[in-house]
Design a protein around this motif. Structure first.
Motif, PDB file in Angstrom:
ATOM      1  N   ALA A   1       0.176  11.923   0.776  1.00 17.11           N
ATOM      2  CA  ALA A   1      -0.554  12.882  -0.053  1.00 17.11           C
ATOM      3  C   ALA A   1      -0.787  12.301  -1.439  1.00 17.11           C
ATOM      4  CB  ALA A   1       0.252  14.180  -0.168  1.00 17.11           C
ATOM      5  N   GLN A   2      -1.933  12.650  -2.011  1.00 19.03           N
ATOM      6  CA  GLN A   2      -2.252  12.187  -3.355  1.00 19.03           C
ATOM      7  C   GLN A   2      -1.297  12.816  -4.344  1.00 19.03           C
ATOM      8  OE1 GLN A   2      -5.513  11.164  -5.032  1.00 19.03           O
ATOM      9  NE2 GLN A   2      -6.517  10.287  -3.265  1.00 19.03           N
ATOM     10  N   LYS A   3      -0.786  12.010  -5.248  1.00 15.06           N
ATOM     11  CA  LYS A   3       0.127  12.569  -6.246  1.00 15.06           C
ATOM     12  C   LYS A   3      -0.644  13.208  -7.390  1.00 15.06           C
ATOM     13  CE  LYS A   3       4.382  10.042  -5.592  1.00 15.06           C
ATOM     14  NZ  LYS A   3       5.450   9.281  -6.247  1.00 15.06           N
ATOM     15  N   CYS A  23      -6.789  18.632 -13.487  1.00 16.36           N
ATOM     16  CA  CYS A  23      -5.813  17.692 -12.932  1.00 16.36           C
ATOM     17  C   CYS A  23      -4.730  18.495 -12.222  1.00 16.36           C
ATOM     18  CB  CYS A  23      -5.186  16.847 -14.044  1.00 16.36           C
ATOM     19  SG  CYS A  23      -3.820  15.789 -13.484  1.00 16.36           S
ATOM     20  N   THR A  24      -4.506  18.210 -10.966  1.00 11.56           N
ATOM     21  CA  THR A  24      -3.359  18.791 -10.262  1.00 11.56           C
ATOM     22  C   THR A  24      -2.470  17.653  -9.791  1.00 11.56           C
ATOM     23  OG1 THR A  24      -4.571  18.855  -8.170  1.00 11.56           O
ATOM     24  CG2 THR A  24      -4.585  20.855  -9.513  1.00 11.56           C
ATOM     25  N   TYR A  25      -1.190  17.952  -9.659  1.00 11.93           N
ATOM     26  CA  TYR A  25      -0.237  16.906  -9.315  1.00 11.93           C
ATOM     27  C   TYR A  25       0.734  17.410  -8.255  1.00 11.93           C
ATOM     28  CZ  TYR A  25       2.662  19.595 -12.550  1.00 11.93           C
ATOM     29  OH  TYR A  25       3.353  20.601 -13.182  1.00 11.93           O
ATOM     30  N   ASP A  26       1.396  16.464  -7.649  1.00  9.82           N
ATOM     31  CA  ASP A  26       2.329  16.793  -6.575  1.00  9.82           C
ATOM     32  C   ASP A  26       3.590  15.981  -6.774  1.00  9.82           C
ATOM     33  OD1 ASP A  26       2.471  16.281  -2.979  1.00  9.82           O
ATOM     34  OD2 ASP A  26       3.422  17.795  -4.248  1.00  9.82           O
ATOM     35  N   THR A  27       4.709  16.657  -6.969  1.00  7.44           N
ATOM     36  CA  THR A  27       5.990  15.983  -7.109  1.00  7.44           C
ATOM     37  C   THR A  27       7.106  16.935  -6.755  1.00  7.44           C
ATOM     38  OG1 THR A  27       7.445  14.768  -8.619  1.00  7.44           O
ATOM     39  CG2 THR A  27       6.189  16.581  -9.570  1.00  7.44           C
TER      40      THR A  27
ATOM     41  N   PRO B  39     -13.825   1.496  -8.706  1.00  6.06           N
ATOM     42  CA  PRO B  39     -14.533   2.785  -8.777  1.00  6.06           C
ATOM     43  C   PRO B  39     -14.026   3.774  -7.735  1.00  6.06           C
ATOM     44  CG  PRO B  39     -16.085   0.974  -8.929  1.00  6.06           C
ATOM     45  CD  PRO B  39     -14.745   0.359  -8.602  1.00  6.06           C
ATOM     46  N   GLY B  40     -13.732   4.995  -8.200  1.00  5.82           N
ATOM     47  CA  GLY B  40     -13.286   6.052  -7.296  1.00  5.82           C
ATOM     48  C   GLY B  40     -11.824   5.987  -6.911  1.00  5.82           C
ATOM     49  N   LEU B  41     -11.159   4.900  -7.235  1.00  7.67           N
ATOM     50  CA  LEU B  41      -9.745   4.749  -6.857  1.00  7.67           C
ATOM     51  C   LEU B  41      -8.805   4.861  -8.051  1.00  7.67           C
ATOM     52  CD1 LEU B  41     -10.017   1.798  -4.293  1.00  7.67           C
ATOM     53  CD2 LEU B  41      -9.860   4.253  -3.808  1.00  7.67           C
TER      54      LEU B  41
END
Lengths: 116, 114
Positions: A1-3, A23-27, B39-41
């Motif tokens: 999952a994206q942090k 901005c949302t975050y995951d931790t 870009p995008g990353l």
């Protein structure tokens, strides 16, 4: 999952108006810090503002403020009175206390364009 | 003011060449970092170092190595450059002892591998 997730790839704002960059975050780490950086076309990353997970108040630095909603895991950047020089890429980043070396994890960025 | 400098703003190399990217900071910072930006990353961490001669892998270390012989200098090495390493490379440093341990960035090196 994206942090770190920044859902707005690009945004326009009229000069002198306020704008919010999401901005949302995951931790699962109870101790963490959130950072916002600005990257103008010159390429250099410029630190804007910091919010610690235990800070009771939202961070502010001049025209920048951080709308920190811990329960929702969001840390939106608010820029008041936009100026043409605010046109840039903006990155949200997180540091988790458990990570060695104070490493940061960055979101994909939002390109802000200020219209005259 | 913290100053982080990188040896080149733009670099063009050929596939298979060995490439050195140098980074120097003048604030006696403990931590130094190498990122690449595509870009995008966003920015992805390649390697970091929290002390002289110490190094840790980041998220994408494959194809890279680093060297930190002196506190102020952190080098990124591409042993055999490949076209998929064409990118913007950013170096950063941080003090290492603060809660709000802000990373300060250099101007970046835009590397093109032909």
């Amino acid at each position: 999952a994206q942090k770190i997730t920044q859902t707005q790839p690009g945004m326009f704002v009229q000069e002198k108006e306020a704008v919010t960059l999401d901005c949302t975050y995951d931790t699962s780490d109870p101790s963490y810090g959130l950072f916002w950086y600005k990257q103008p076309s010159s390429g250099e990353m410029i630190f804007l503002i910091y919010q610690g997970s235990y800070d009771q108040q939202n961070a502010t630095e001049g025209r920048y403020s951080l709308n920190f909603q811990k329960a929702r895991k969001s840390a939106n950047l608010v820029i008041s009175a936009s100026q043409l020089g605010d046109s840039a890429m903006y990155f949200c980043a997180m540091r988790e206390a458990r990570d060695a070396g104070n490493m940061l994890t960055f979101g994909g960025g939002t390109r802000l364009m200020v219209k005259p | 003011d913290v100053k982080v400098t990188q040896s080149s703003r733009y670099l063009v190399k050929r596939t298979g060449e060995k490439v050195f990217l140098e980074c120097v900071q003048d604030m006696d910072h403990e931590n130094m970092f190498w990122y690449r930006q595509d870009p995008g990353l966003g920015l992805r961490l390649i390697y970091f170092s929290y002390d002289v001669k110490m190094k840790e892998k980041g998220d994408i270390p494959e194809g890279y190595s680093v060297s930190r012989e002196k506190k102020e200098r952190f080098s990124l090495i591409l042993e055999s450059a490949s076209t998929n390493q064409t990118s913007m490379y950013l170096c950063a440093s941080s003090e290492g002892h603060l809660d709000a341990d802000t990373q300060y960035f250099g101007p970046g090196t835009r590397l093109t591998v032909l």
